[in-house]
Design a protein around this motif. Structure first.
Motif, PDB file in Angstrom:
ATOM      1  N   GLY A 206       0.850  -1.197   0.000  1.00 40.24           N
ATOM      2  CA  GLY A 206       0.000   0.000   0.000  1.00 40.24           C
ATOM      3  C   GLY A 206       0.877   1.235   0.000  1.00 40.24           C
ATOM      4  O   GLY A 206       1.024   1.914   1.024  1.00 40.24           O
ATOM      5  N   LEU A 207       1.461   1.547  -1.133  1.00 38.89           N
ATOM      6  CA  LEU A 207       2.534   2.536  -1.227  1.00 38.89           C
ATOM      7  C   LEU A 207       2.087   3.887  -1.777  1.00 38.89           C
ATOM      8  O   LEU A 207       2.926   4.720  -2.123  1.00 38.89           O
ATOM      9  N   ALA A 208       0.790   4.114  -1.862  1.00 41.95           N
ATOM     10  CA  ALA A 208       0.255   5.403  -2.328  1.00 41.95           C
ATOM     11  C   ALA A 208       0.803   5.786  -3.698  1.00 41.95           C
ATOM     12  O   ALA A 208       1.048   6.957  -3.971  1.00 41.95           O
ATOM     13  N   GLU A 209       0.946   4.800  -4.573  1.00 45.25           N
ATOM     14  CA  GLU A 209       1.455   5.066  -5.917  1.00 45.25           C
ATOM     15  C   GLU A 209       0.376   5.707  -6.779  1.00 45.25           C
ATOM     16  O   GLU A 209      -0.801   5.365  -6.685  1.00 45.25           O
ATOM     17  N   ALA A 210       0.795   6.621  -7.634  1.00 42.63           N
ATOM     18  CA  ALA A 210      -0.147   7.321  -8.502  1.00 42.63           C
ATOM     19  C   ALA A 210      -0.917   6.349  -9.390  1.00 42.63           C
ATOM     20  O   ALA A 210      -2.114   6.543  -9.661  1.00 42.63           O
ATOM     21  N   GLU A 211      -0.249   5.292  -9.853  1.00 43.78           N
ATOM     22  CA  GLU A 211      -0.904   4.321 -10.734  1.00 43.78           C
ATOM     23  C   GLU A 211      -2.083   3.642 -10.038  1.00 43.78           C
ATOM     24  O   GLU A 211      -3.108   3.355 -10.665  1.00 43.78           O
ATOM     25  N   ILE A 212      -1.947   3.394  -8.740  1.00 37.01           N
ATOM     26  CA  ILE A 212      -3.041   2.773  -7.997  1.00 37.01           C
ATOM     27  C   ILE A 212      -4.175   3.772  -7.784  1.00 37.01           C
ATOM     28  O   ILE A 212      -5.351   3.423  -7.850  1.00 37.01           O
ATOM     29  N   ALA A 213      -3.817   5.029  -7.549  1.00 33.60           N
ATOM     30  CA  ALA A 213      -4.865   6.056  -7.413  1.00 33.60           C
ATOM     31  C   ALA A 213      -5.709   6.132  -8.676  1.00 33.60           C
ATOM     32  O   ALA A 213      -6.937   6.299  -8.609  1.00 33.60           O
ATOM     33  N   VAL A 214      -5.075   6.020  -9.839  1.00 35.64           N
ATOM     34  CA  VAL A 214      -5.807   6.045 -11.111  1.00 35.64           C
ATOM     35  C   VAL A 214      -6.826   4.902 -11.158  1.00 35.64           C
ATOM     36  O   VAL A 214      -7.978   5.090 -11.576  1.00 35.64           O
ATOM     37  N   GLU A 215      -6.411   3.714 -10.701  1.00 33.58           N
ATOM     38  CA  GLU A 215      -7.310   2.560 -10.728  1.00 33.58           C
ATOM     39  C   GLU A 215      -8.426   2.702  -9.689  1.00 33.58           C
ATOM     40  O   GLU A 215      -9.580   2.365  -9.954  1.00 33.58           O
ATOM     41  N   ILE A 216      -8.093   3.195  -8.510  1.00 39.21           N
ATOM     42  CA  ILE A 216      -9.106   3.370  -7.467  1.00 39.21           C
ATOM     43  C   ILE A 216     -10.143   4.405  -7.900  1.00 39.21           C
ATOM     44  O   ILE A 216     -11.340   4.260  -7.623  1.00 39.21           O
ATOM     45  N   ALA A 217      -9.686   5.433  -8.591  1.00 34.46           N
ATOM     46  CA  ALA A 217     -10.595   6.490  -9.039  1.00 34.46           C
ATOM     47  C   ALA A 217     -11.616   5.990 -10.060  1.00 34.46           C
ATOM     48  O   ALA A 217     -12.622   6.662 -10.309  1.00 34.46           O
ATOM     49  N   LYS A 218     -11.386   4.812 -10.648  1.00 34.63           N
ATOM     50  CA  LYS A 218     -12.338   4.237 -11.607  1.00 34.63           C
ATOM     51  C   LYS A 218     -13.517   3.548 -10.922  1.00 34.63           C
ATOM     52  O   LYS A 218     -14.514   3.228 -11.575  1.00 34.63           O
ATOM     53  N   ILE A 219     -13.398   3.301  -9.620  1.00 47.96           N
ATOM     54  CA  ILE A 219     -14.466   2.610  -8.914  1.00 47.96           C
ATOM     55  C   ILE A 219     -15.705   3.500  -8.875  1.00 47.96           C
ATOM     56  O   ILE A 219     -15.628   4.663  -8.468  1.00 47.96           O
ATOM     57  N   PRO A 220     -16.842   2.982  -9.292  1.00 53.22           N
ATOM     58  CA  PRO A 220     -18.044   3.827  -9.343  1.00 53.22           C
ATOM     59  C   PRO A 220     -18.665   4.058  -7.981  1.00 53.22           C
ATOM     60  O   PRO A 220     -18.445   3.310  -7.029  1.00 53.22           O
ATOM     61  N   ASN A 221     -19.431   5.147  -7.899  1.00 55.05           N
ATOM     62  CA  ASN A 221     -20.324   5.403  -6.770  1.00 55.05           C
ATOM     63  C   ASN A 221     -19.587   5.472  -5.436  1.00 55.05           C
ATOM     64  O   ASN A 221     -20.052   4.945  -4.418  1.00 55.05           O
ATOM     65  N   ALA A 222     -18.448   6.136  -5.413  1.00 49.34           N
ATOM     66  CA  ALA A 222     -17.680   6.256  -4.169  1.00 49.34           C
ATOM     67  C   ALA A 222     -18.329   7.277  -3.246  1.00 49.34           C
ATOM     68  O   ALA A 222     -18.613   8.409  -3.646  1.00 49.34           O
ATOM     69  N   GLY A 223     -18.535   6.882  -1.984  1.00 48.18           N
ATOM     70  CA  GLY A 223     -19.082   7.797  -0.992  1.00 48.18           C
ATOM     71  C   GLY A 223     -18.038   8.318  -0.028  1.00 48.18           C
ATOM     72  O   GLY A 223     -18.235   9.350   0.606  1.00 48.18           O
ATOM     73  N   LEU A 224     -16.909   7.581   0.075  1.00 46.90           N
ATOM     74  CA  LEU A 224     -15.829   7.969   0.987  1.00 46.90           C
ATOM     75  C   LEU A 224     -14.564   7.235   0.581  1.00 46.90           C
ATOM     76  O   LEU A 224     -14.605   6.047   0.237  1.00 46.90           O
ATOM     77  N   PHE A 225     -13.429   7.943   0.624  1.00 48.39           N
ATOM     78  CA  PHE A 225     -12.117   7.319   0.487  1.00 48.39           C
ATOM     79  C   PHE A 225     -11.415   7.423   1.831  1.00 48.39           C
ATOM     80  O   PHE A 225     -11.222   8.524   2.359  1.00 48.39           O
ATOM     81  N   LEU A 226     -11.023   6.281   2.379  1.00 45.45           N
ATOM     82  CA  LEU A 226     -10.240   6.240   3.615  1.00 45.45           C
ATOM     83  C   LEU A 226      -8.843   5.750   3.259  1.00 45.45           C
ATOM     84  O   LEU A 226      -8.680   4.625   2.766  1.00 45.45           O
ATOM     85  N   LEU A 227      -7.826   6.586   3.492  1.00 49.29           N
ATOM     86  CA  LEU A 227      -6.445   6.235   3.171  1.00 49.29           C
ATOM     87  C   LEU A 227      -5.744   5.787   4.451  1.00 49.29           C
ATOM     88  O   LEU A 227      -5.535   6.579   5.375  1.00 49.29           O
ATOM     89  N   ASP A 228      -5.381   4.516   4.478  1.00 53.04           N
ATOM     90  CA  ASP A 228      -4.796   3.884   5.661  1.00 53.04           C
ATOM     91  C   ASP A 228      -3.499   3.168   5.261  1.00 53.04           C
ATOM     92  O   ASP A 228      -3.304   2.001   5.562  1.00 53.04           O
ATOM     93  N   CYS A 229      -2.631   3.884   4.547  1.00 60.18           N
ATOM     94  CA  CYS A 229      -1.461   3.236   3.949  1.00 60.18           C
ATOM     95  C   CYS A 229      -0.126   3.687   4.532  1.00 60.18           C
ATOM     96  O   CYS A 229       0.928   3.262   4.058  1.00 60.18           O
TER      97      CYS A 229
END
Length: 348
Positions: A206-229
């Motif tokens: 869980g390295l907070a890489e930009a590439e992973i953020a791009v993939e997470i941002a594709k998830i539909p209908n997000a109500g909250l992002f909790l960053l625990d990395c």
């Protein structure tokens, strides 16, 4: 000798079963936590761990007397200190109208990649709402549920909160080291909030890489992002170099969705090692200042939470190895996070 009652077997891929925890399941029909064909060049380790089914669930209602499970799992991602039940097993919760309660955990030959297990057999037919939690540290390629022949199946009750709560982080997020799947803190939150909580914990990665953020941002209908990395990022220069861009990418797709930055928990070694205390204090400062800066620049929906503000009373005994939570540690995490998330999402 009486005959063993015949069973009816159903694939969970069919209606009325509802699958949760795999945000692209409806399109791809895989028990996978990230999109199968990612545009971004994610690391091989994250790609492998995305097949681990932490946070996955199957939900349904049934008028039944007996419930069994038949599954085929992939070779698990080995994690020391983790029980076989948490790594490769399922657990079952049931609600008879008085609230969702733990019922049972699968028992199986841990040397096998296929197994069948009875989850329960009641004295009489009853109508129950049922949630089955997937393994935390292995993949699942097939899942069938078996019932007594008189079973009547129906869809689950809709969630009270209808958006996705997305939690990104480390092995602790993934569920290390709960004794069974339902005790990972994301699953505890799902029960308490009556919401779909998508577990994107990637053990050691869980390295907070930009590439992973791009993939997470594709998830539909997000109500909250909790960053625990932070537990994986660890060093302050890594946190400072990666968190701002990670948050910026999420904001491009979700301009107003709440983002909550959670600091790492204190470790027992900090009592004896000053450098560990200093690392965590600096990481805390970086995250707090990132949130303050973004809020000064107009981002009103980003928040900071210091783990020390939600510590359990017995925090020095909440881990199995000084880092990874036991069931007690996860309960304390959920106790602290539940009111914070309820407030952010205006939940009753």
């Amino acid at each position: 000798m009486s005959e063993t009652p015949r069973m009816k077997w159903f694939s969970v891929l069919a209606s009325p079963f509802e699958i949760e925890g795999f945000p692209f399941y409806n399109e791809e029909k895989h028990f996978r936590r990230l999109m199968l064909n990612t545009v971004s060049p994610i690391s091989p380790t994250v790609d492998e761990l995305a097949w681990n089914t932490a946070g996955g669930k199957v939900r349904f209602r049934a008028k039944l007397q007996k419930l069994a499970l038949r599954t085929r799992i992939t070779v698990p991602h080995f994690f020391d200190h983790l029980t076989a039940d948490a790594q490769c097993g399922f657990d079952c919760y049931a609600d008879d109208g008085t609230g969702l309660k733990y019922y049972s955990t699968t028992r199986f030959d841990r040397s096998k990649t296929e197994y069948e297990c009875t989850l329960f057999e009641l004295d009489e037919t009853r109508e129950l709402e049922i949630v089955i939690n997937f393994p935390l540290y292995s993949g699942v390629s097939e899942l069938l549920l078996g019932f007594d022949e008189a079973v009547v199946l129906s869809p689950p009750t809709p969630r009270s909160y209808d958006k996705n709560i997305i939690v990104y982080g480390s092995s602790i997020t993934q569920g290390g080291c709960a004794t069974r799947p339902g005790m990972a803190y994301t699953n505890i939150l799902s029960r308490r909030l009556d919401a779909q909580v998508i577990n994107l914990g990637f053990s050691g990665s869980g390295l907070a890489e930009a590439e992973i953020a791009v993939e997470i941002a594709k998830i539909p209908n997000a109500g909250l992002f909790l960053l625990d990395c932070e537990a994986n990022c660890h060093k302050p220069d890594w946190v400072a170099g990666h968190y701002p861009e990670f948050v910026r990418i999420l904001r491009e797709s979700y301009p107003t969705t709440p983002i909550l930055l959670l600091t790492a928990s204190p470790k027992n070694v900090e009592i004896f090692h000053r450098c560990e205390r200093e690392y965590r204090a600096e990481n805390k400062r970086i995250q707090r200042e990132l949130v303050e800066e973004r809020r000064r620049n107009g981002d009103a929906n980003i928040y900071f939470l210091d783990y020390e503000d939600i510590l359990g009373e017995e925090w020095q005994d909440e881990t199995v190895d000084g880092t990874h939570a036991t069931d007690l540690g996860f309960v304390y995490m959920a106790n602290g996070l539940t009111p914070v998330i309820r407030n952010l999402l205006s939940l009753s």
